[in-house]
Scaffold this motif. Structure first.
Motif, PDB file in Angstrom:
ATOM      1  N   ALA A   6       1.951   5.030 -21.107  1.00 11.20           N
ATOM      2  CA  ALA A   6       1.644   3.739 -20.479  1.00 11.20           C
ATOM      3  C   ALA A   6       1.001   3.951 -19.110  1.00 11.20           C
ATOM      4  CB  ALA A   6       2.908   2.893 -20.354  1.00 11.20           C
ATOM      5  N   LYS A   7       1.548   4.896 -18.324  1.00  5.73           N
ATOM      6  CA  LYS A   7       0.989   5.170 -16.995  1.00  5.73           C
ATOM      7  C   LYS A   7      -0.466   5.622 -17.133  1.00  5.73           C
ATOM      8  CE  LYS A   7       5.215   6.447 -14.508  1.00  5.73           C
ATOM      9  NZ  LYS A   7       5.848   7.427 -13.620  1.00  5.73           N
ATOM     10  N   LYS A   8      -0.711   6.468 -18.146  1.00 12.10           N
ATOM     11  CA  LYS A   8      -2.061   7.009 -18.379  1.00 12.10           C
ATOM     12  C   LYS A   8      -3.013   5.865 -18.716  1.00 12.10           C
ATOM     13  CE  LYS A   8      -4.208  11.021 -20.751  1.00 12.10           C
ATOM     14  NZ  LYS A   8      -5.318  10.422 -21.520  1.00 12.10           N
ATOM     15  N   GLY A  27      -4.400   5.796  -4.151  1.00 13.06           N
ATOM     16  CA  GLY A  27      -2.947   5.753  -3.939  1.00 13.06           C
ATOM     17  C   GLY A  27      -2.242   7.079  -4.183  1.00 13.06           C
ATOM     18  N   THR A  28      -0.919   6.981  -4.253  1.00 15.66           N
ATOM     19  CA  THR A  28      -0.071   8.173  -4.381  1.00 15.66           C
ATOM     20  C   THR A  28       0.959   7.963  -5.482  1.00 15.66           C
ATOM     21  OG1 THR A  28      -0.335   8.679  -2.035  1.00 15.66           O
ATOM     22  CG2 THR A  28       1.604   9.613  -3.131  1.00 15.66           C
ATOM     23  N   GLY A  29       1.226   9.020  -6.236  1.00 16.95           N
ATOM     24  CA  GLY A  29       2.298   8.939  -7.236  1.00 16.95           C
ATOM     25  C   GLY A  29       1.837   9.351  -8.625  1.00 16.95           C
ATOM     26  N   SER A  30       2.768   9.283  -9.573  1.00 13.78           N
ATOM     27  CA  SER A  30       2.521   9.808 -10.921  1.00 13.78           C
ATOM     28  C   SER A  30       1.646   8.877 -11.755  1.00 13.78           C
ATOM     29  CB  SER A  30       3.856  10.035 -11.628  1.00 13.78           C
ATOM     30  OG  SER A  30       4.548   8.809 -11.762  1.00 13.78           O
ATOM     31  N   THR A  31       1.603   7.600 -11.463  1.00 15.37           N
ATOM     32  CA  THR A  31       0.712   6.696 -12.217  1.00 15.37           C
ATOM     33  C   THR A  31      -0.719   6.857 -11.702  1.00 15.37           C
ATOM     34  OG1 THR A  31       2.564   5.139 -12.389  1.00 15.37           O
ATOM     35  CG2 THR A  31       0.372   4.314 -13.002  1.00 15.37           C
ATOM     36  N   VAL A  32      -0.845   6.898 -10.389  1.00 15.91           N
ATOM     37  CA  VAL A  32      -2.167   7.089  -9.777  1.00 15.91           C
ATOM     38  C   VAL A  32      -2.750   8.444 -10.175  1.00 15.91           C
ATOM     39  CG1 VAL A  32      -3.306   7.506  -7.562  1.00 15.91           C
ATOM     40  CG2 VAL A  32      -1.847   5.519  -7.856  1.00 15.91           C
ATOM     41  N   VAL A  82      -6.554   1.427  -5.305  1.00 22.26           N
ATOM     42  CA  VAL A  82      -5.747   1.516  -6.529  1.00 22.26           C
ATOM     43  C   VAL A  82      -4.501   2.314  -6.188  1.00 22.26           C
ATOM     44  CG1 VAL A  82      -5.626   2.400  -8.895  1.00 22.26           C
ATOM     45  CG2 VAL A  82      -7.777   1.417  -8.038  1.00 22.26           C
ATOM     46  N   ASP A  83      -3.309   1.719  -6.430  1.00 18.43           N
ATOM     47  CA  ASP A  83      -2.057   2.404  -6.074  1.00 18.43           C
ATOM     48  C   ASP A  83      -0.941   1.974  -7.028  1.00 18.43           C
ATOM     49  OD1 ASP A  83      -0.624   3.102  -2.749  1.00 18.43           O
ATOM     50  OD2 ASP A  83      -0.222   3.952  -4.746  1.00 18.43           O
ATOM     51  N   GLY A  84       0.126   2.731  -7.009  1.00 17.85           N
ATOM     52  CA  GLY A  84       1.275   2.421  -7.862  1.00 17.85           C
ATOM     53  C   GLY A  84       2.279   1.563  -7.110  1.00 17.85           C
ATOM     54  N   ALA A  85       3.432   1.351  -7.708  1.00 19.51           N
ATOM     55  CA  ALA A  85       4.514   0.613  -7.041  1.00 19.51           C
ATOM     56  C   ALA A  85       5.835   0.960  -7.712  1.00 19.51           C
ATOM     57  CB  ALA A  85       4.276  -0.895  -7.114  1.00 19.51           C
ATOM     58  N   ILE A  95       7.575  -3.557  -4.030  1.00 20.29           N
ATOM     59  CA  ILE A  95       8.321  -2.544  -3.286  1.00 20.29           C
ATOM     60  C   ILE A  95       7.609  -1.223  -3.555  1.00 20.29           C
ATOM     61  CG2 ILE A  95      10.408  -1.147  -3.154  1.00 20.29           C
ATOM     62  CD1 ILE A  95      12.081  -3.580  -3.439  1.00 20.29           C
ATOM     63  N   LYS A  96       7.232  -0.546  -2.464  1.00 25.40           N
ATOM     64  CA  LYS A  96       6.605   0.764  -2.578  1.00 25.40           C
ATOM     65  C   LYS A  96       7.329   1.739  -1.675  1.00 25.40           C
ATOM     66  CE  LYS A  96       2.148   1.235  -2.490  1.00 25.40           C
ATOM     67  NZ  LYS A  96       2.277   2.238  -3.584  1.00 25.40           N
ATOM     68  N   GLY A  97       7.007   3.046  -1.831  1.00 25.02           N
ATOM     69  CA  GLY A  97       7.605   4.024  -0.936  1.00 25.02           C
ATOM     70  C   GLY A  97       8.493   5.034  -1.635  1.00 25.02           C
ATOM     71  N   GLY A  98       8.641   4.872  -2.964  1.00 27.28           N
ATOM     72  CA  GLY A  98       9.442   5.843  -3.720  1.00 27.28           C
ATOM     73  C   GLY A  98       8.927   7.265  -3.518  1.00 27.28           C
ATOM     74  N   GLY A  99       7.606   7.359  -3.321  1.00 28.45           N
ATOM     75  CA  GLY A  99       7.003   8.681  -3.130  1.00 28.45           C
ATOM     76  C   GLY A  99       6.884   9.076  -1.664  1.00 28.45           C
ATOM     77  N   GLY A 100       7.358   8.187  -0.761  1.00 28.00           N
ATOM     78  CA  GLY A 100       7.392   8.551   0.656  1.00 28.00           C
ATOM     79  C   GLY A 100       6.074   8.387   1.389  1.00 28.00           C
ATOM     80  N   ALA A 101       5.112   7.665   0.770  1.00 28.22           N
ATOM     81  CA  ALA A 101       3.777   7.556   1.385  1.00 28.22           C
ATOM     82  C   ALA A 101       3.474   6.140   1.870  1.00 28.22           C
ATOM     83  CB  ALA A 101       2.726   7.969   0.357  1.00 28.22           C
ATOM     84  N   GLN A 104       0.951   5.155   5.179  1.00 27.22           N
ATOM     85  CA  GLN A 104      -0.502   5.318   5.019  1.00 27.22           C
ATOM     86  C   GLN A 104      -1.004   4.458   3.859  1.00 27.22           C
ATOM     87  OE1 GLN A 104      -1.803   9.327   5.713  1.00 27.22           O
ATOM     88  NE2 GLN A 104      -3.662   9.095   4.502  1.00 27.22           N
ATOM     89  N   GLU A 105      -0.178   4.291   2.829  1.00 27.79           N
ATOM     90  CA  GLU A 105      -0.570   3.430   1.708  1.00 27.79           C
ATOM     91  C   GLU A 105      -0.813   2.003   2.190  1.00 27.79           C
ATOM     92  OE1 GLU A 105       2.810   4.026  -0.834  1.00 27.79           O
ATOM     93  OE2 GLU A 105       1.674   5.303  -2.216  1.00 27.79           O
ATOM     94  N   LYS A 106       0.063   1.506   3.066  1.00 29.47           N
ATOM     95  CA  LYS A 106      -0.080   0.113   3.499  1.00 29.47           C
ATOM     96  C   LYS A 106      -1.300  -0.044   4.419  1.00 29.47           C
ATOM     97  CE  LYS A 106       3.633  -2.583   4.133  1.00 29.47           C
ATOM     98  NZ  LYS A 106       4.730  -3.361   4.792  1.00 29.47           N
ATOM     99  N   SER A 122       8.191  -0.873 -16.757  1.00 30.10           N
ATOM    100  CA  SER A 122       9.521  -0.772 -16.108  1.00 30.10           C
ATOM    101  C   SER A 122       9.482  -1.231 -14.650  1.00 30.10           C
ATOM    102  CB  SER A 122      10.016   0.676 -16.163  1.00 30.10           C
ATOM    103  OG  SER A 122       9.237   1.498 -15.292  1.00 30.10           O
ATOM    104  N   LYS A 123       8.262  -1.307 -14.078  1.00 30.92           N
ATOM    105  CA  LYS A 123       8.169  -1.682 -12.656  1.00 30.92           C
ATOM    106  C   LYS A 123       8.115  -3.210 -12.483  1.00 30.92           C
ATOM    107  CE  LYS A 123       7.505   2.728 -11.752  1.00 30.92           C
ATOM    108  NZ  LYS A 123       6.328   3.171 -11.044  1.00 30.92           N
ATOM    109  N   TYR A 124       7.822  -3.935 -13.571  1.00 27.50           N
ATOM    110  CA  TYR A 124       7.621  -5.389 -13.451  1.00 27.50           C
ATOM    111  C   TYR A 124       8.973  -6.109 -13.513  1.00 27.50           C
ATOM    112  CZ  TYR A 124       5.449  -9.975 -13.950  1.00 27.50           C
ATOM    113  OH  TYR A 124       5.053 -11.282 -13.735  1.00 27.50           O
TER     114      TYR A 124
HETATM  115  O1  DER Z   1       5.518   5.830  -3.129  1.00 25.21           O
HETATM  116  C1  DER Z   1       4.780   4.971  -3.630  1.00 25.21           C
HETATM  117  O2  DER Z   1       4.543   3.874  -3.105  1.00 25.21           O
HETATM  118  C2  DER Z   1       4.249   5.232  -5.005  1.00 25.21           C
HETATM  119  O3  DER Z   1       3.097   4.465  -5.236  1.00 25.21           O
HETATM  120  C3  DER Z   1       5.350   4.839  -5.989  1.00 25.21           C
HETATM  121  O4  DER Z   1       5.893   3.680  -5.586  1.00 25.21           O
HETATM  122  C4  DER Z   1       4.857   4.730  -7.405  1.00 25.21           C
HETATM  123  O5  DER Z   1       4.955   5.986  -7.918  1.00 25.21           O
HETATM  124  P1  DER Z   1       4.969   6.275  -9.484  1.00 25.21           P
HETATM  125  O6  DER Z   1       3.628   5.768  -9.995  1.00 25.21           O
HETATM  126  O7  DER Z   1       5.092   7.766  -9.524  1.00 25.21           O
HETATM  127  O8  DER Z   1       6.137   5.547 -10.087  1.00 25.21           O
END
Ligand code: DER
Length: 226
Positions: A6-8, A27-32, A82-85, A95-101, A104-106, A122-124
């Motif tokens: 799904a992320k892909k 953006g940052t993270g595994s979906t991005v 383009v970024d994840g959440a 809500i963002k920040g799970g990846g600690g970024a 700079q993301e904001k 799962s994020k919705y």
């Molecule tokens: O840290 C972040 O804000 C990332 O975007 C995170 O919230 C989403 O990361 P994921 O795509 O790896 O779940």
């Protein structure tokens, strides 16, 4: 896994929205990660764009994949970020920040005409808050900053660790993960948190995302626009 598929799908869909000549926030993270891979492929096939990364991690990955990067201060406005959440609600509050970024993301998202959030289902959520809210704080006197945060009603606050050491963000700050359970008025909470001395930024993105691409296990994609 289904979630990765799904992320892909979400990441590859977002890459189709990038037009020649755009300057984009990455953006940052595994979906991005999947968005970046698809973007790099389009660049290899001749797409001309410039990117602004939202973390050292993204900067390194983009550089490795020959995605041209520029300094945000040399850009008037970004076309799209383009970024994840970690959580997305029906009003596209995040809500963002799970990846600690998140800091700079904001900054990058706020400099963009549009922000597209890509995520698996799962994020919705209907109401934000099940995911602990990351708050980036200056390390000096952080225990006092934490006390002020506690007065806003979060049941538990955890200083984020990584490999048994205090996590330090790209900008040298700590992150406090705040457990609210349910956030009824995200806009008000965002304002209250950022008014606390010692807070650098928090993971609530209010009136920033302009659309969300949600990918489901059954392979379908839902696009939500503001
Ligand atoms: O840290 C972040 O804000 C990332 O975007 C995170 O919230 C989403 O990361 P994921 O795509 O790896 O779940």
């Amino acid at each position: 896994s289904d979630q990765n598929i799904a992320k892909k799908k979400a990441g590859e869909y977002a890459a189709t929205l990038i037009e020649p000549g755009m300057t984009i926030g990455i953006g940052t993270g595994s979906t991005v990660y999947f968005f970046i891979q698809a973007l790099a492929k389009k660049i290899q096939e001749g797409l001309i764009i410039k990117g602004v990364p939202t973390s050292k991690q993204t900067q390194e990955l983009a550089t490795e994949l020959n995605i041209p990067l520029v300094d945000l201060n040399n850009v008037d406005q970004l076309d799209i970020t383009v970024d994840g959440a970690d959580e997305i609600d029906p009003q596209l509050q995040l809500i963002k920040g799970g990846g600690g970024a998140l800091l700079q993301e904001k900054i990058v998202a706020a400099a963009s005409k549009r922000m597209i959030v890509i995520a698996d289902e799962s994020k919705y959520v209907q109401t934000l808050g099940k995911f602990p809210l990351p708050v980036e704080v200056i390390d000096f006197g952080w225990k006092h900053t934490m006390k002020h945060l506690q007065q806003l009603g979060c049941e538990r606050i955890v200083l984020r660790k990584k490999d048994d050491k205090i996590f330090v963000s790209d900008h040298g700050h700590y992150i406090l993960d705040c457990y609210f359970q349910q956030i009824k008025d995200a806009a008000q909470l965002h304002h209250q948190i950022n008014n606390i001395a010692g807070v650098a930024e928090n993971g609530l993105f209010i009136n920033i995302a302009t659309s969300a691409v949600i990918a489901y296990k059954d392979g379908s994609i839902k696009e939500i626009n503001k």
